[in-house]
Structure formats: structure tokens, C-alpha cells
Enzyme design. Structure first.
Site, PDB file in Angstrom:
ATOM      1  N   LYS A   1      18.142  28.670  43.961  1.00  0.00           N
ATOM      2  CA  LYS A   1      18.038  27.629  44.983  1.00  0.00           C
ATOM      3  C   LYS A   1      17.346  28.224  46.207  1.00  0.00           C
ATOM      4  O   LYS A   1      17.800  29.253  46.746  1.00  0.00           O
ATOM      5  CB  LYS A   1      19.454  27.186  45.354  1.00  0.00           C
ATOM      6  CG  LYS A   1      19.600  25.727  45.702  1.00  0.00           C
ATOM      7  CD  LYS A   1      21.095  25.438  45.834  1.00  0.00           C
ATOM      8  CE  LYS A   1      21.374  24.051  46.273  1.00  0.00           C
ATOM      9  NZ  LYS A   1      22.797  23.866  46.583  1.00  0.00           N
ATOM     10  N   VAL A   2      16.263  27.579  46.636  1.00  0.00           N
ATOM     11  CA  VAL A   2      15.541  28.041  47.826  1.00  0.00           C
ATOM     12  C   VAL A   2      15.426  26.874  48.804  1.00  0.00           C
ATOM     13  O   VAL A   2      15.347  25.716  48.380  1.00  0.00           O
ATOM     14  CB  VAL A   2      14.129  28.582  47.467  1.00  0.00           C
ATOM     15  CG1 VAL A   2      14.202  29.759  46.501  1.00  0.00           C
ATOM     16  CG2 VAL A   2      13.235  27.489  46.901  1.00  0.00           C
TER      17      VAL A   2
END
Ligand code: E4P
Length: 217
Positions: free
Chosen positions: A83-84
Site C-alpha cells: 500500500k502506497v
């Protein structure tokens, strides 16, 4: 509609997973804090339990550092989705991690423009935050509709993962629009079973059954 559970609470995930209701899990730094567990340890436990993507979030701000953290998180298990955040650096990290064969969930999306960039950067999932938009009196559900329309216009394969869900109504509204995935806290998913007329009907049946004086089994 795929159901992801938005928590790092292993017991809560297990309860839903045992019913076959879990298609994936999303976590974030706040949920890791709430769980009070080591990120690697708890994420590994969730990945072993769940047959689907488990999002684990980077905390660095620069692309190179996000990529390094993302690769470390991806080593936990094959079903990790890194997750960014939806920043310019986050999009660079998304492209690099995606090109490297990792699933990427681009989070903290609040506009259709951001969602277009995430798709162009090769995101597996885009996470528009509905509840946080509603919190500032904007329309979170409308954001899902806008992204659905744009993605469908161009055949983008990035999956819309409706996040920051606070109510059963949110789930129904984004379902009507055609979100690919919802992620919601276990309590919200469980509350989908509730209806006042179910409770009322059950009370009536139980009262009438008492009067029959019968037993089953
Ligand atoms: C999504 O991946 C996020 O973890 C989450 O949905 C955020 O929800 P909140 O706005 O209720 O914190």
C-alpha cells in the site's frame, strides 16, 4: 462484490473468514497501532489465514524509500499488496513495485484525477476514502461513481476498492455503482445482518412458540 476486512485484528478476521466472507484484508499504520502487534508478525499471520490480497502500508515519504519498504513487506508472503499513498512519490513507487510484479494498493485517494494517475501508474487497487470525504461534507459515494465511469470509459484494469466505509448504506450505495471491492471494519460487515423487522419477527415467533408448549429435538 469482493469483501476485504479493514483491520489487523486477527480474531475478528478469523470469525468472518471462517464464514467464507473474506476476500482480502486491508491494514494501515493506525490499524497496526490499534492491534498492538509487530507489523511483520501480525501481517504474516493474516496472510497465512486469508486466501486473498493483504494490504500492508509503507510509511516512507520518498519513492526510493517506499520501494525499499514495499519490497521488505512483499517478502512477508506472496499475497501481500503493497500500500502506497497517492502522492507523486507514491505513484513512482507504484510503477516500480508493479513493474517488479507486486500487487500495489494506492491509498488515500480523494479525487477522480488522483484515481486516473494511479491506474496509469499500474495500481492493482485504488482506494478512494468515502467516509473521510463525507466527514468534510463532500460526497464520498459520488467519487466512486466518477471513478467507475472513467475507468470503464478507458478499460482501466485497476480495481476500485471503496475504503473508509462507515455504514451499511455506504456498502449498498457503492455496490449499486459497481465498485470492485469494499473494505470495511468487521463491525460494519456484521451489522449488515441487522434489521429491525428481523428482530421484531423473531420476538413474535419466540413468543408464539412458547405458547405451543412444544420442543424441537
Ligand atoms: C483503507 O484501506 C483504510 O485502511 C481505511 O478504510 C480507512 O478508514 P477510516 O477513514 O475509517 O480510517
Amino acid at each position: 462484490m469482493k469483501f476485504f476486512v479493514d483491520t489487523a485484528d486477527v480474531a475478528a478476521i478469523r470469525e468472518l473468514n471462517d464464514l467464507g466472507m473474506v476476500d482480502g484484508v486491508t491494514t494501515n499504520p493506525s490499524l497496526i497501532l490499534k492491534a498492538g502487534r509487530d507489523i511483520t508478525e501480525v501481517t504474516r499471520e493474516i496472510c497465512e489465514m486469508v486466501d486473498g490480497p493483504v494490504s500492508a502500508e509503507v510509511v516512507a515519504e520518498k519513492a526510493d524509500d517506499m520501494i525499499r519498504e514495499g519490497k521488505t513487506l512483499a517478502k512477508i508472503a506472496d499475497n501481500i499488496a503493497v500500500k502506497v499513498p497517492l502522492t507523486w512519490d507514491g505513484l513512482k513507487a507504484c510503477r516500480a513495485l508493479s513493474d517488479d510484479g507486486h500487487m500495489v494498493n494506492v491509498t488515500l485517494c480523494f479525487s477522480p484525477a488522483q484515481a486516473i494517475l494511479a491506474a496509469k501508474a499500474g495500481a492493482t487497487f485504488i482506494s478512494p476514502f468515502i467516509g473521510r470525504l463525507d466527514d468534510i461534507h463532500l460526497d464520498g459515494v459520488e467519487l466512486i461513481a466518477d471513478i467507475r465511469e472513467i475507468y470503464d470509459n478507458y478499460g482501466y484494469e485497476t480495481q476500485i476498492l471503496a475504503a473508509s466505509i462507515r455504514s451499511v448504506n455506504h456498502i449498498i450505495e457503492v455496490g449499486k455503482i459497481g465498485t470492485d471491492v469494499i473494505t470495511a471494519p468487521p463491525a460494519v460487515i456484521k451489522s449488515m445482518a441487522n434489521h429491525v423487522l428481523t428482530d421484531k419477527g423473531l420476538a413474535q415467533f419466540n413468543a408464539d412458540w412458547e405458547k405451543t408448549g412444544q420442543k424441537i429435538g
